[in-house]
Design a protein around this motif. Sequence first.
Motif, PDB file in Angstrom:
ATOM      1  N   ALA A  89       0.828  -1.206   0.000  1.00 14.08           N
ATOM      2  CA  ALA A  89       0.000   0.000   0.000  1.00 14.08           C
ATOM      3  C   ALA A  89       0.865   1.259   0.000  1.00 14.08           C
ATOM      4  CB  ALA A  89      -0.932  -0.001   1.213  1.00 14.08           C
ATOM      5  N   MET A  90       1.977   1.214   0.728  1.00 20.33           N
ATOM      6  CA  MET A  90       2.897   2.358   0.762  1.00 20.33           C
ATOM      7  C   MET A  90       3.559   2.566  -0.594  1.00 20.33           C
ATOM      8  SD  MET A  90       4.562   1.802   4.564  1.00 20.33           S
ATOM      9  CE  MET A  90       5.753   3.135   4.383  1.00 20.33           C
ATOM     10  N   ALA A  91       3.857   1.476  -1.305  1.00 19.47           N
ATOM     11  CA  ALA A  91       4.437   1.586  -2.649  1.00 19.47           C
ATOM     12  C   ALA A  91       3.431   2.246  -3.598  1.00 19.47           C
ATOM     13  CB  ALA A  91       4.831   0.199  -3.165  1.00 19.47           C
ATOM     14  N   TYR A  92       2.169   1.869  -3.465  1.00 20.92           N
ATOM     15  CA  TYR A  92       1.114   2.479  -4.297  1.00 20.92           C
ATOM     16  C   TYR A  92       0.976   3.969  -3.990  1.00 20.92           C
ATOM     17  CZ  TYR A  92      -3.509   3.557  -6.165  1.00 20.92           C
ATOM     18  OH  TYR A  92      -4.563   4.140  -6.836  1.00 20.92           O
ATOM     19  N   ASP A  93       1.094   4.315  -2.700  1.00 21.82           N
ATOM     20  CA  ASP A  93       1.015   5.721  -2.296  1.00 21.82           C
ATOM     21  C   ASP A  93       2.142   6.529  -2.927  1.00 21.82           C
ATOM     22  OD1 ASP A  93       0.220   7.998  -0.345  1.00 21.82           O
ATOM     23  OD2 ASP A  93       2.338   7.644   0.112  1.00 21.82           O
ATOM     24  N   ARG A  94       3.379   5.996  -2.908  1.00 26.28           N
ATOM     25  CA  ARG A  94       4.522   6.701  -3.502  1.00 26.28           C
ATOM     26  C   ARG A  94       4.369   6.814  -5.015  1.00 26.28           C
ATOM     27  NH1 ARG A  94       5.955  10.243  -1.260  1.00 26.28           N
ATOM     28  NH2 ARG A  94       3.857   9.954  -0.482  1.00 26.28           N
ATOM     29  N   TYR A  95       3.844   5.764  -5.627  1.00 22.91           N
ATOM     30  CA  TYR A  95       3.605   5.785  -7.073  1.00 22.91           C
ATOM     31  C   TYR A  95       2.610   6.893  -7.428  1.00 22.91           C
ATOM     32  CZ  TYR A  95       0.954   4.492 -11.256  1.00 22.91           C
ATOM     33  OH  TYR A  95       0.269   4.523 -12.452  1.00 22.91           O
ATOM     34  N   PRO A 128       0.799  13.323  -9.475  1.00 21.88           N
ATOM     35  CA  PRO A 128       0.731  14.335  -8.406  1.00 21.88           C
ATOM     36  C   PRO A 128      -0.543  15.180  -8.414  1.00 21.88           C
ATOM     37  CG  PRO A 128       2.310  14.971 -10.095  1.00 21.88           C
ATOM     38  CD  PRO A 128       1.918  13.565 -10.395  1.00 21.88           C
ATOM     39  N   LEU A 129      -1.083  15.464  -9.617  1.00 25.13           N
ATOM     40  CA  LEU A 129      -2.283  16.306  -9.701  1.00 25.13           C
ATOM     41  C   LEU A 129      -3.530  15.579  -9.202  1.00 25.13           C
ATOM     42  CD1 LEU A 129      -1.682  18.018 -13.173  1.00 25.13           C
ATOM     43  CD2 LEU A 129      -1.146  18.899 -10.884  1.00 25.13           C
ATOM     44  N   ARG A 130      -3.507  14.248  -9.247  1.00 21.95           N
ATOM     45  CA  ARG A 130      -4.659  13.458  -8.804  1.00 21.95           C
ATOM     46  C   ARG A 130      -4.442  12.839  -7.435  1.00 21.95           C
ATOM     47  NH1 ARG A 130      -5.161   8.945 -12.707  1.00 21.95           N
ATOM     48  NH2 ARG A 130      -7.059   8.507 -11.515  1.00 21.95           N
ATOM     49  N   TYR A 131      -3.292  13.138  -6.822  1.00 25.34           N
ATOM     50  CA  TYR A 131      -2.920  12.466  -5.580  1.00 25.34           C
ATOM     51  C   TYR A 131      -3.954  12.682  -4.472  1.00 25.34           C
ATOM     52  CZ  TYR A 131      -0.327  11.128  -1.400  1.00 25.34           C
ATOM     53  OH  TYR A 131       0.037  10.544  -0.213  1.00 25.34           O
ATOM     54  N   ASN A 132      -4.353  13.915  -4.247  1.00 26.62           N
ATOM     55  CA  ASN A 132      -5.302  14.216  -3.163  1.00 26.62           C
ATOM     56  C   ASN A 132      -6.657  13.555  -3.378  1.00 26.62           C
ATOM     57  OD1 ASN A 132      -3.469  15.773  -1.736  1.00 26.62           O
ATOM     58  ND2 ASN A 132      -4.011  17.649  -2.823  1.00 26.62           N
ATOM     59  N   THR A 133      -7.020  13.355  -4.643  1.00 27.41           N
ATOM     60  CA  THR A 133      -8.289  12.682  -4.936  1.00 27.41           C
ATOM     61  C   THR A 133      -8.176  11.180  -4.721  1.00 27.41           C
ATOM     62  OG1 THR A 133      -8.821  14.368  -6.587  1.00 27.41           O
ATOM     63  CG2 THR A 133     -10.039  12.290  -6.701  1.00 27.41           C
ATOM     64  N   ILE A 134      -7.089  10.599  -5.252  1.00 26.97           N
ATOM     65  CA  ILE A 134      -6.895   9.144  -5.138  1.00 26.97           C
ATOM     66  C   ILE A 134      -6.659   8.739  -3.684  1.00 26.97           C
ATOM     67  CG2 ILE A 134      -5.412   7.201  -5.785  1.00 26.97           C
ATOM     68  CD1 ILE A 134      -4.865   8.679  -8.427  1.00 26.97           C
ATOM     69  N   MET A 135      -5.805   9.482  -2.984  1.00 27.36           N
ATOM     70  CA  MET A 135      -5.484   9.154  -1.589  1.00 27.36           C
ATOM     71  C   MET A 135      -6.255  10.063  -0.639  1.00 27.36           C
ATOM     72  SD  MET A 135      -3.537   6.571  -1.910  1.00 27.36           S
ATOM     73  CE  MET A 135      -2.995   6.374  -0.216  1.00 27.36           C
ATOM     74  N   SER A 136      -7.526  10.226  -0.897  1.00 29.54           N
ATOM     75  CA  SER A 136      -8.376  11.024  -0.003  1.00 29.54           C
ATOM     76  C   SER A 136      -8.539  10.305   1.334  1.00 29.54           C
ATOM     77  CB  SER A 136      -9.751  11.239  -0.646  1.00 29.54           C
ATOM     78  OG  SER A 136     -10.436   9.992  -0.778  1.00 29.54           O
ATOM     79  N   GLN A 137      -9.081  11.013   2.304  1.00 31.72           N
ATOM     80  CA  GLN A 137      -9.229  10.430   3.630  1.00 31.72           C
ATOM     81  C   GLN A 137     -10.095   9.168   3.605  1.00 31.72           C
ATOM     82  OE1 GLN A 137     -10.782  13.128   6.565  1.00 31.72           O
ATOM     83  NE2 GLN A 137     -10.594  11.670   8.232  1.00 31.72           N
ATOM     84  N   ASN A 138     -11.187   9.210   2.856  1.00 31.16           N
ATOM     85  CA  ASN A 138     -12.077   8.046   2.774  1.00 31.16           C
ATOM     86  C   ASN A 138     -11.398   6.854   2.106  1.00 31.16           C
ATOM     87  OD1 ASN A 138     -14.192   9.363   4.040  1.00 31.16           O
ATOM     88  ND2 ASN A 138     -15.124  10.054   2.128  1.00 31.16           N
ATOM     89  N   ASN A 139     -10.677   7.135   1.013  1.00 33.47           N
ATOM     90  CA  ASN A 139      -9.973   6.055   0.322  1.00 33.47           C
ATOM     91  C   ASN A 139      -8.854   5.477   1.182  1.00 33.47           C
ATOM     92  OD1 ASN A 139     -11.572   6.239  -1.944  1.00 33.47           O
ATOM     93  ND2 ASN A 139     -10.165   7.570  -3.066  1.00 33.47           N
ATOM     94  N   LEU A 140      -8.189   6.345   1.923  1.00 35.20           N
ATOM     95  CA  LEU A 140      -7.114   5.904   2.811  1.00 35.20           C
ATOM     96  C   LEU A 140      -7.666   4.981   3.892  1.00 35.20           C
ATOM     97  CD1 LEU A 140      -4.102   6.176   3.511  1.00 35.20           C
ATOM     98  CD2 LEU A 140      -4.704   8.138   4.951  1.00 35.20           C
ATOM     99  N   ILE A 141      -8.792   5.342   4.469  1.00 36.62           N
ATOM    100  CA  ILE A 141      -9.431   4.500   5.494  1.00 36.62           C
ATOM    101  C   ILE A 141      -9.825   3.154   4.897  1.00 36.62           C
ATOM    102  CG2 ILE A 141     -11.468   4.253   6.966  1.00 36.62           C
ATOM    103  CD1 ILE A 141     -11.344   7.308   7.378  1.00 36.62           C
TER     104      ILE A 141
END
Length: 324
Positions: A127-133, A139-152
Amino acid sequence: MRQQPKEDGVIMYSNASAGEFLTLAPLGLSATDIYPAFVFGALTYFIIVFCNMLVLTTIAVSKKLHKPMFILLFNLPISDMLGATAFFPQLLLSIATQNRVISYPACITQGFLVHFYGTGNLLILTAMAYDRYTAICCPLRYNTIMSQNNLIRIIIAIWIINVVIIVTLFVLVVRFKVCRTNIVDLYCNNPSLLKLVCEDTRLNNYYGIVFIFVLQGGPLLILIYTYAQILRTCVMTNHTDARRKAIQTCGTHLVVFLILQINTTFTLIAHRIEGASPFIRRALGVSILIFPPLLDPIIYGLKTAELKQSMLLYLKRNLCPIKL
């Protein structure tokens, strides 16, 4: 439990295994080695718990670390301490009492926690590797992809998948009665528990093969893909500082992942090879429970600048005497 006559050096038992006592592989310590081994083991366990608790506490109290990368990392010390606690207290008790006997329920519990730790680490690191990827390549979609709900959702999925896989693994083990009492490893695990059984274990072996391919091969494929994309992005970028930081962060993650992946793979395969050296298998097996829990907080603490600064600030604030 009624004991049957010995057959080829194997003690046969007629009842269920719940009340059985098993014997772990000897540590091979001489009388003069007992005290140094106990001190070394206790010190190693203390360092593991202290360093991992430091990472946990620092991430929890530092608001600037409340980011997806560090929230995912928060799960790693929990898993590491679980693995170390499954191994070290029982080991220290064995050294202190010079007794390698362990009850069957305690052995099942230790094996469950050991596998739960190993599987959890692989899933968390994936999961951490996916986060770094996502952070480096999108980078422009990072906040959307790794949003709080998705992170949970990702974190919950990690632990649910872990529970389901390991519970299934050990449900398949405890359905058997044991006919041997000698554990071939220095601690209890699924392969060594299966070697106590004289019944047909083909279903367990099939599940174990799938277990190895899915949990070792799956994360490795994800890691290869994500790091290939990260390397490609880093080579193409014109920002030298950004490239350096990305490679440093990913290099740290890669070292941690490979330490766990290589040791786990060789240990599991060694159990399936008749001629494999028991010494090498045991050494690799123990290294899985020592090096990742010991090195993970040190590597991330030293190589991740934000975490390092926050840890130093936390230690300075809480350990230095207050000046009046």
